[in-house]
Design a protein around this motif. Sequence first.
Motif, mmCIF file in Angstrom:
data_model
loop_
_atom_site.group_PDB
_atom_site.id
_atom_site.type_symbol
_atom_site.label_atom_id
_atom_site.label_comp_id
_atom_site.label_asym_id
_atom_site.label_seq_id
_atom_site.Cartn_x
_atom_site.Cartn_y
_atom_site.Cartn_z
ATOM 1 N N VAL A 121 0.834 -1.200 0.000
ATOM 2 C CA VAL A 121 0.000 0.000 0.000
ATOM 3 C C VAL A 121 0.872 1.254 0.000
ATOM 4 O O VAL A 121 0.532 2.259 -0.647
ATOM 5 C CB VAL A 121 -0.992 -0.005 1.191
ATOM 6 N N LEU A 122 2.041 1.218 0.660
ATOM 7 C CA LEU A 122 2.936 2.370 0.616
ATOM 8 C C LEU A 122 3.545 2.511 -0.773
ATOM 9 O O LEU A 122 3.711 3.636 -1.273
ATOM 10 C CB LEU A 122 4.027 2.237 1.669
ATOM 11 N N ALA A 123 3.875 1.395 -1.421
ATOM 12 C CA ALA A 123 4.398 1.461 -2.788
ATOM 13 C C ALA A 123 3.372 2.085 -3.736
ATOM 14 O O ALA A 123 3.725 2.902 -4.602
ATOM 15 C CB ALA A 123 4.782 0.059 -3.262
ATOM 16 N N GLU A 124 2.106 1.705 -3.594
ATOM 17 C CA GLU A 124 1.056 2.302 -4.419
ATOM 18 C C GLU A 124 0.939 3.800 -4.138
ATOM 19 O O GLU A 124 0.797 4.611 -5.062
ATOM 20 C CB GLU A 124 -0.276 1.605 -4.148
ATOM 21 N N VAL A 155 -6.579 6.661 -13.495
ATOM 22 C CA VAL A 155 -5.327 6.330 -12.807
ATOM 23 C C VAL A 155 -5.180 4.818 -12.754
ATOM 24 O O VAL A 155 -6.121 4.103 -12.409
ATOM 25 C CB VAL A 155 -5.313 6.899 -11.373
ATOM 26 N N ARG A 156 -3.983 4.330 -13.099
ATOM 27 C CA ARG A 156 -3.673 2.908 -13.018
ATOM 28 C C ARG A 156 -2.341 2.736 -12.296
ATOM 29 O O ARG A 156 -1.370 3.455 -12.565
ATOM 30 C CB ARG A 156 -3.585 2.282 -14.420
ATOM 31 N N LEU A 157 -2.280 1.782 -11.363
ATOM 32 C CA LEU A 157 -1.067 1.500 -10.604
ATOM 33 C C LEU A 157 -0.762 0.014 -10.671
ATOM 34 O O LEU A 157 -1.675 -0.815 -10.687
ATOM 35 C CB LEU A 157 -1.243 1.905 -9.131
ATOM 36 N N SER A 158 0.525 -0.325 -10.703
ATOM 37 C CA SER A 158 0.934 -1.727 -10.745
ATOM 38 C C SER A 158 2.201 -1.904 -9.913
ATOM 39 O O SER A 158 3.166 -1.157 -10.089
ATOM 40 C CB SER A 158 1.205 -2.166 -12.189
ATOM 41 N N ILE A 159 2.183 -2.882 -8.991
ATOM 42 C CA ILE A 159 3.320 -3.139 -8.110
ATOM 43 C C ILE A 159 3.704 -4.611 -8.227
ATOM 44 O O ILE A 159 2.848 -5.502 -8.148
ATOM 45 C CB ILE A 159 2.983 -2.842 -6.638
ATOM 46 N N GLY A 213 2.985 3.444 -12.871
ATOM 47 C CA GLY A 213 1.706 4.140 -12.789
ATOM 48 C C GLY A 213 1.429 4.957 -14.029
ATOM 49 O O GLY A 213 2.354 5.430 -14.713
ATOM 50 N N LEU A 214 0.153 5.108 -14.335
ATOM 51 C CA LEU A 214 -0.308 5.911 -15.466
ATOM 52 C C LEU A 214 -1.462 6.782 -15.002
ATOM 53 O O LEU A 214 -2.361 6.306 -14.299
ATOM 54 C CB LEU A 214 -0.767 5.010 -16.615
ATOM 55 N N MET A 215 -1.430 8.043 -15.380
ATOM 56 C CA MET A 215 -2.551 8.942 -15.116
ATOM 57 C C MET A 215 -2.785 9.789 -16.353
ATOM 58 O O MET A 215 -1.842 10.320 -16.946
ATOM 59 C CB MET A 215 -2.259 9.849 -13.922
ATOM 60 N N ILE A 216 -4.016 9.918 -16.737
ATOM 61 C CA ILE A 216 -4.370 10.799 -17.850
ATOM 62 C C ILE A 216 -5.606 11.582 -17.444
ATOM 63 O O ILE A 216 -6.495 11.067 -16.746
ATOM 64 C CB ILE A 216 -4.593 10.012 -19.167
ATOM 65 N N GLN A 217 -5.640 12.862 -17.855
ATOM 66 C CA GLN A 217 -6.702 13.769 -17.421
ATOM 67 C C GLN A 217 -7.223 14.580 -18.597
ATOM 68 O O GLN A 217 -6.516 14.820 -19.580
ATOM 69 C CB GLN A 217 -6.178 14.723 -16.347
ATOM 70 N N LYS A 223 -1.709 -2.421 -19.724
ATOM 71 C CA LYS A 223 -1.653 -3.640 -18.904
ATOM 72 C C LYS A 223 -0.765 -3.408 -17.678
ATOM 73 O O LYS A 223 0.260 -2.728 -17.763
ATOM 74 C CB LYS A 223 -1.102 -4.810 -19.724
ATOM 75 N N PRO A 224 -1.130 -3.976 -16.542
ATOM 76 C CA PRO A 224 -0.292 -3.833 -15.336
ATOM 77 C C PRO A 224 1.140 -4.259 -15.575
ATOM 78 O O PRO A 224 2.077 -3.602 -15.096
ATOM 79 C CB PRO A 224 -1.002 -4.729 -14.315
ATOM 80 N N GLU A 225 1.331 -5.348 -16.328
ATOM 81 C CA GLU A 225 2.689 -5.842 -16.556
ATOM 82 C C GLU A 225 3.501 -4.887 -17.431
ATOM 83 O O GLU A 225 4.741 -4.898 -17.383
ATOM 84 C CB GLU A 225 2.667 -7.235 -17.181
#
Length: 318
Positions: free
Chosen positions: A56-59, A172-176, A188-192, A224-226
Amino acid sequence: MASTYDGPTPPPTEHLDQALGFMIPGRHARGRVVRIGPALDSILSRHAYPPAIERVLAEALTLTALLGSLLKDAAGQLTLQAQTEGGVIDLLVCDYRAGVMRGYVRHDAERLAEMPVDPSLFALFGPGYLAITFDQVTSGERYQGIVPLEGASLAEAAERYFAQSEQIPSLVRLSIVGNARDGHVAGGLMIQHLPEGEEGRDRIHTRLDHPEWDHVAVLASTAKPEELSDPTLPLTDIVWRLFHEEDEVRVLPPATLTRGCRCNPDHFRDVLARFPEDERIGMADDAGVIEVACEFCSSKYGITLESLAAVEVDGGTT
Protein backbone atom coordinates in the motif's frame (compact mmCIF):
# COMPACT_ATOMS: atom_id res chain seq x y z
CA MET A 1 1.31 10.00 -34.80
CA ALA A 2 3.45 13.15 -34.89
CA SER A 3 5.49 13.34 -31.69
CA THR A 4 7.57 16.23 -30.39
CA TYR A 5 10.20 15.71 -27.66
CA ASP A 6 12.14 18.54 -26.03
CA GLY A 7 14.99 16.65 -24.35
CA PRO A 8 17.65 13.99 -24.85
CA THR A 9 16.63 10.39 -25.32
CA PRO A 10 17.32 8.45 -22.10
CA PRO A 11 19.69 5.45 -22.40
CA PRO A 12 17.79 2.21 -23.14
CA THR A 13 18.81 0.65 -19.80
CA GLU A 14 17.39 3.51 -17.74
CA HIS A 15 13.68 2.84 -17.43
CA LEU A 16 13.40 3.06 -13.63
CA ASP A 17 12.97 6.00 -11.27
CA GLN A 18 11.53 8.22 -13.98
CA ALA A 19 8.40 10.27 -14.58
CA LEU A 20 7.37 11.12 -18.14
CA GLY A 21 4.79 13.74 -19.02
CA PHE A 22 2.85 13.92 -22.28
CA MET A 23 0.00 15.86 -23.87
CA ILE A 24 -2.52 15.01 -26.57
CA PRO A 25 -3.56 18.47 -27.83
CA GLY A 26 -6.26 17.23 -30.20
CA ARG A 27 -8.01 15.43 -27.34
CA HIS A 28 -7.49 18.13 -24.69
CA ALA A 29 -5.70 15.62 -22.48
CA ARG A 30 -2.50 15.44 -20.48
CA GLY A 31 -0.86 12.41 -18.91
CA ARG A 32 1.94 11.13 -16.75
CA VAL A 33 3.58 7.71 -16.69
CA VAL A 34 6.07 6.75 -13.97
CA ARG A 35 8.14 3.74 -12.97
CA ILE A 36 10.03 3.43 -9.67
CA GLY A 37 12.55 0.78 -8.63
CA PRO A 38 15.67 1.52 -6.55
CA ALA A 39 14.15 4.72 -5.13
CA LEU A 40 11.12 2.74 -3.98
CA ASP A 41 13.23 0.03 -2.34
CA SER A 42 15.30 2.69 -0.61
CA ILE A 43 12.17 4.15 1.00
CA LEU A 44 10.64 0.80 1.95
CA SER A 45 13.89 -0.52 3.42
CA ARG A 46 13.85 2.17 6.10
CA HIS A 47 11.08 0.25 7.86
CA ALA A 48 10.48 -3.45 8.38
CA TYR A 49 6.97 -3.30 6.97
CA PRO A 50 4.87 -6.45 6.47
CA PRO A 51 4.14 -7.22 2.78
CA ALA A 52 0.60 -5.78 2.85
CA ILE A 53 1.87 -2.46 4.25
CA GLU A 54 4.79 -2.40 1.79
CA ARG A 55 2.36 -2.78 -1.06
CA VAL A 56 0.00 0.00 0.00
CA LEU A 57 2.94 2.37 0.62
CA ALA A 58 4.40 1.46 -2.79
CA GLU A 59 1.06 2.30 -4.42
CA ALA A 60 0.88 5.58 -2.49
CA LEU A 61 4.42 6.55 -3.52
CA THR A 62 3.65 5.78 -7.17
CA LEU A 63 0.53 7.92 -6.97
CA THR A 64 2.59 10.65 -5.29
CA ALA A 65 5.07 10.57 -8.19
CA LEU A 66 2.24 10.89 -10.71
CA LEU A 67 0.68 13.84 -8.89
CA GLY A 68 3.93 15.54 -7.92
CA SER A 69 5.19 15.52 -11.49
CA LEU A 70 2.26 17.80 -12.36
CA LEU A 71 3.81 20.65 -10.37
CA LYS A 72 5.10 23.49 -12.54
CA ASP A 73 6.82 25.19 -9.60
CA ALA A 74 10.25 23.56 -9.25
CA ALA A 75 10.24 24.34 -5.52
CA GLY A 76 6.65 23.21 -5.02
CA GLN A 77 5.58 20.27 -2.91
CA LEU A 78 2.86 17.65 -3.25
CA THR A 79 1.67 15.92 -0.08
CA LEU A 80 -0.62 12.90 -0.05
CA GLN A 81 -2.15 11.88 3.26
CA ALA A 82 -4.61 9.13 4.12
CA GLN A 83 -5.94 9.18 7.67
CA THR A 84 -8.52 6.99 9.38
CA GLU A 85 -10.17 6.32 12.69
CA GLY A 86 -10.09 2.74 13.88
CA GLY A 87 -8.31 1.28 10.85
CA VAL A 88 -5.31 -1.05 10.88
CA ILE A 89 -3.56 1.84 9.14
CA ASP A 90 -4.31 5.08 10.93
CA LEU A 91 -1.93 7.33 8.98
CA LEU A 92 -0.14 7.21 5.62
CA VAL A 93 1.91 10.19 4.43
CA CYS A 94 3.95 10.70 1.24
CA ASP A 95 5.39 13.82 -0.31
CA TYR A 96 7.22 14.94 -3.43
CA ARG A 97 9.48 17.90 -4.07
CA ALA A 98 11.52 18.33 -7.27
CA GLY A 99 11.53 14.58 -7.90
CA VAL A 100 12.55 13.70 -4.33
CA MET A 101 10.07 11.47 -2.50
CA ARG A 102 9.54 10.06 0.95
CA GLY A 103 6.74 8.27 2.77
CA TYR A 104 5.77 6.22 5.80
CA VAL A 105 2.83 4.30 7.28
CA ARG A 106 1.68 4.07 10.88
CA HIS A 107 -0.21 0.85 11.53
CA ASP A 108 -1.32 -1.67 14.14
CA ALA A 109 0.88 -4.76 13.59
CA GLU A 110 -1.15 -7.01 15.89
CA ARG A 111 -4.43 -6.32 14.11
CA LEU A 112 -2.76 -6.71 10.71
CA ALA A 113 -1.48 -10.16 11.70
CA GLU A 114 -5.09 -11.31 12.22
CA MET A 115 -6.09 -10.35 8.66
CA PRO A 116 -5.89 -12.33 5.40
CA VAL A 117 -2.63 -12.22 3.43
CA ASP A 118 -4.07 -9.77 0.89
CA PRO A 119 -6.47 -7.47 2.80
CA SER A 120 -8.71 -5.03 0.95
CA LEU A 121 -8.23 -1.27 1.06
CA PHE A 122 -11.24 -0.90 3.34
CA ALA A 123 -9.96 -3.65 5.64
CA LEU A 124 -6.68 -1.75 6.04
CA PHE A 125 -8.07 1.76 6.38
CA GLY A 126 -11.72 1.47 7.37
CA PRO A 127 -13.60 4.78 7.21
CA GLY A 128 -11.21 7.62 6.46
CA TYR A 129 -10.25 10.37 4.07
CA LEU A 130 -7.68 11.15 1.41
CA ALA A 131 -6.13 14.63 1.42
CA ILE A 132 -3.99 15.89 -1.45
CA THR A 133 -2.17 19.20 -1.06
CA PHE A 134 -0.31 21.21 -3.71
CA ASP A 135 2.02 23.87 -2.24
CA GLN A 136 3.26 26.40 -4.79
CA VAL A 137 6.29 27.95 -3.10
CA THR A 138 7.00 30.65 -5.68
CA SER A 139 3.47 32.09 -5.61
CA GLY A 140 2.70 31.13 -2.01
CA GLU A 141 -0.54 29.47 -3.09
CA ARG A 142 -1.79 26.27 -1.48
CA TYR A 143 -4.49 23.99 -2.82
CA GLN A 144 -5.94 21.12 -0.85
CA GLY A 145 -8.73 18.68 -1.60
CA ILE A 146 -10.18 16.16 0.84
CA VAL A 147 -12.43 13.26 -0.17
CA PRO A 148 -13.63 10.07 1.55
CA LEU A 149 -11.18 7.21 1.20
CA GLU A 150 -13.42 5.02 -0.93
CA GLY A 151 -12.99 2.47 -3.69
CA ALA A 152 -11.11 -0.78 -4.11
CA SER A 153 -7.70 0.89 -4.50
CA LEU A 154 -5.78 4.11 -4.01
CA ALA A 155 -6.05 4.62 -7.78
CA GLU A 156 -9.85 4.74 -7.49
CA ALA A 157 -9.60 7.07 -4.50
CA ALA A 158 -7.43 9.43 -6.57
CA GLU A 159 -9.93 9.39 -9.43
CA ARG A 160 -12.67 10.34 -6.95
CA TYR A 161 -10.47 13.14 -5.62
CA PHE A 162 -10.06 14.74 -9.05
CA ALA A 163 -13.72 14.22 -9.95
CA GLN A 164 -15.05 15.72 -6.70
CA SER A 165 -12.44 18.29 -5.67
CA GLU A 166 -11.12 19.45 -9.05
CA GLN A 167 -13.93 18.47 -11.45
CA ILE A 168 -11.29 16.96 -13.74
CA PRO A 169 -12.14 13.59 -15.29
CA SER A 170 -9.13 11.37 -14.66
CA LEU A 171 -8.00 7.79 -15.12
CA VAL A 172 -5.33 6.33 -12.81
CA ARG A 173 -3.67 2.91 -13.02
CA LEU A 174 -1.07 1.50 -10.60
CA SER A 175 0.93 -1.73 -10.75
CA ILE A 176 3.32 -3.14 -8.11
CA VAL A 177 5.49 -6.26 -8.42
CA GLY A 178 8.30 -7.77 -6.37
CA ASN A 179 9.13 -8.14 -2.69
CA ALA A 180 11.61 -6.99 -0.07
CA ARG A 181 14.07 -9.79 -0.89
CA ASP A 182 14.22 -9.42 -4.68
CA GLY A 183 13.29 -5.75 -4.97
CA HIS A 184 10.15 -3.89 -6.05
CA VAL A 185 9.12 -2.23 -9.28
CA ALA A 186 6.09 0.07 -9.35
CA GLY A 187 4.50 1.64 -12.40
CA GLY A 188 1.71 4.14 -12.79
CA LEU A 189 -0.31 5.91 -15.47
CA MET A 190 -2.55 8.94 -15.12
CA ILE A 191 -4.37 10.80 -17.85
CA GLN A 192 -6.70 13.77 -17.42
CA HIS A 193 -9.13 15.82 -19.46
CA LEU A 194 -8.21 19.53 -19.59
CA PRO A 195 -10.24 21.57 -22.11
CA GLU A 196 -8.44 24.42 -23.82
CA GLY A 197 -4.92 23.24 -23.12
CA GLU A 198 -2.78 22.42 -20.12
CA GLU A 199 -4.33 25.08 -17.88
CA GLY A 200 -7.91 24.19 -18.69
CA ARG A 201 -10.87 26.51 -18.25
CA ASP A 202 -14.07 26.35 -16.16
CA ARG A 203 -13.87 22.74 -15.05
CA ILE A 204 -17.61 22.36 -14.64
CA HIS A 205 -17.83 22.11 -18.43
CA THR A 206 -15.27 19.35 -18.87
CA ARG A 207 -17.78 16.55 -19.37
CA LEU A 208 -20.23 18.57 -21.41
CA ASP A 209 -18.43 19.85 -24.48
CA HIS A 210 -15.53 17.48 -25.20
CA PRO A 211 -16.78 13.95 -25.83
CA GLU A 212 -13.31 12.94 -27.02
CA TRP A 213 -12.39 12.34 -23.38
CA ASP A 214 -14.23 9.02 -23.52
CA HIS A 215 -12.04 8.03 -26.47
CA VAL A 216 -8.83 8.85 -24.60
CA ALA A 217 -10.02 7.09 -21.43
CA VAL A 218 -10.82 3.91 -23.36
CA LEU A 219 -7.37 3.86 -24.94
CA ALA A 220 -5.62 4.53 -21.62
CA SER A 221 -7.58 1.79 -19.87
CA THR A 222 -5.98 -0.79 -22.18
CA ALA A 223 -2.60 -0.30 -20.44
CA LYS A 224 -1.65 -3.64 -18.90
CA PRO A 225 -0.29 -3.83 -15.34
CA GLU A 226 2.69 -5.84 -16.56
CA GLU A 227 3.57 -3.07 -19.03
CA LEU A 228 3.54 -0.38 -16.35
CA SER A 229 5.84 -2.37 -14.07
CA ASP A 230 8.13 -3.87 -16.74
CA PRO A 231 11.64 -2.45 -16.03
CA THR A 232 12.80 -3.23 -19.58
CA LEU A 233 10.04 -1.27 -21.33
CA PRO A 234 10.76 2.42 -22.00
CA LEU A 235 8.07 4.78 -20.75
CA THR A 236 7.90 6.34 -24.22
CA ASP A 237 6.92 2.93 -25.60
CA ILE A 238 3.91 2.81 -23.28
CA VAL A 239 2.73 6.18 -24.57
CA TRP A 240 3.30 5.01 -28.16
CA ARG A 241 1.38 1.76 -27.67
CA LEU A 242 -1.62 3.59 -26.23
CA PHE A 243 -1.84 6.65 -28.46
CA HIS A 244 0.10 5.98 -31.69
CA GLU A 245 -3.01 6.61 -33.80
CA GLU A 246 -3.47 10.16 -32.51
CA ASP A 247 -2.50 13.07 -34.77
CA GLU A 248 -0.05 14.51 -32.25
CA VAL A 249 1.40 13.52 -28.90
CA ARG A 250 3.83 15.87 -27.19
CA VAL A 251 6.27 14.06 -24.91
CA LEU A 252 8.03 16.10 -22.23
CA PRO A 253 11.58 15.57 -20.95
CA PRO A 254 11.68 12.79 -18.33
CA ALA A 255 12.14 13.71 -14.67
CA THR A 256 14.33 11.70 -12.32
CA LEU A 257 12.77 10.26 -9.14
CA THR A 258 14.84 9.71 -6.00
CA ARG A 259 14.45 9.02 -2.30
CA GLY A 260 15.30 11.80 0.10
CA CYS A 261 14.45 13.09 3.55
CA ARG A 262 14.53 16.62 4.89
CA CYS A 263 14.99 15.77 8.55
CA ASN A 264 17.56 18.11 10.09
CA PRO A 265 18.94 18.14 13.65
CA ASP A 266 19.20 21.95 13.59
CA HIS A 267 15.48 22.17 12.79
CA PHE A 268 14.61 19.73 15.59
CA ARG A 269 16.80 21.76 17.96
CA ASP A 270 15.02 24.99 17.05
CA VAL A 271 11.59 23.40 17.55
CA LEU A 272 12.52 21.93 20.95
CA ALA A 273 13.95 25.27 22.06
CA ARG A 274 10.43 26.73 21.85
CA PHE A 275 9.24 24.51 24.70
CA PRO A 276 9.45 25.76 28.29
CA GLU A 277 12.56 24.59 30.12
CA ASP A 278 10.65 22.33 32.53
CA GLU A 279 8.99 20.51 29.61
CA ARG A 280 12.34 20.01 27.89
CA ILE A 281 13.78 18.53 31.07
CA GLY A 282 10.82 16.16 31.22
CA MET A 283 11.51 14.96 27.69
CA ALA A 284 15.22 14.24 28.35
CA ASP A 285 16.77 11.03 29.67
CA ASP A 286 19.08 10.82 32.68
CA ALA A 287 22.00 11.99 30.54
CA GLY A 288 20.15 15.15 29.52
CA VAL A 289 19.48 14.01 25.95
CA ILE A 290 16.16 14.23 24.09
CA GLU A 291 15.88 11.57 21.40
CA VAL A 292 14.05 12.65 18.23
CA ALA A 293 13.17 10.13 15.53
CA CYS A 294 12.19 10.92 11.94
CA GLU A 295 9.14 8.89 10.95
CA PHE A 296 10.08 9.02 7.25
CA CYS A 297 13.62 7.65 7.33
CA SER A 298 13.85 6.16 10.86
CA SER A 299 16.91 8.29 11.62
CA LYS A 300 17.37 9.17 15.29
CA TYR A 301 18.95 12.31 16.69
CA GLY A 302 20.11 13.02 20.24
CA ILE A 303 19.49 16.67 21.17
CA THR A 304 21.17 17.71 24.42
CA LEU A 305 19.61 20.13 26.90
CA GLU A 306 22.88 22.03 26.82
CA SER A 307 22.59 22.63 23.08
CA LEU A 308 19.03 23.91 23.54
CA ALA A 309 20.20 26.40 26.13
CA ALA A 310 22.78 27.59 23.60
CA VAL A 311 20.00 28.23 21.07
CA GLU A 312 18.32 30.57 23.53
CA VAL A 313 21.58 32.37 24.31
CA ASP A 314 22.58 32.82 20.65
CA GLY A 315 19.32 33.96 19.15
CA GLY A 316 16.55 33.81 21.67
CA THR A 317 13.97 31.04 21.67
CA THR A 318 13.24 30.70 17.95
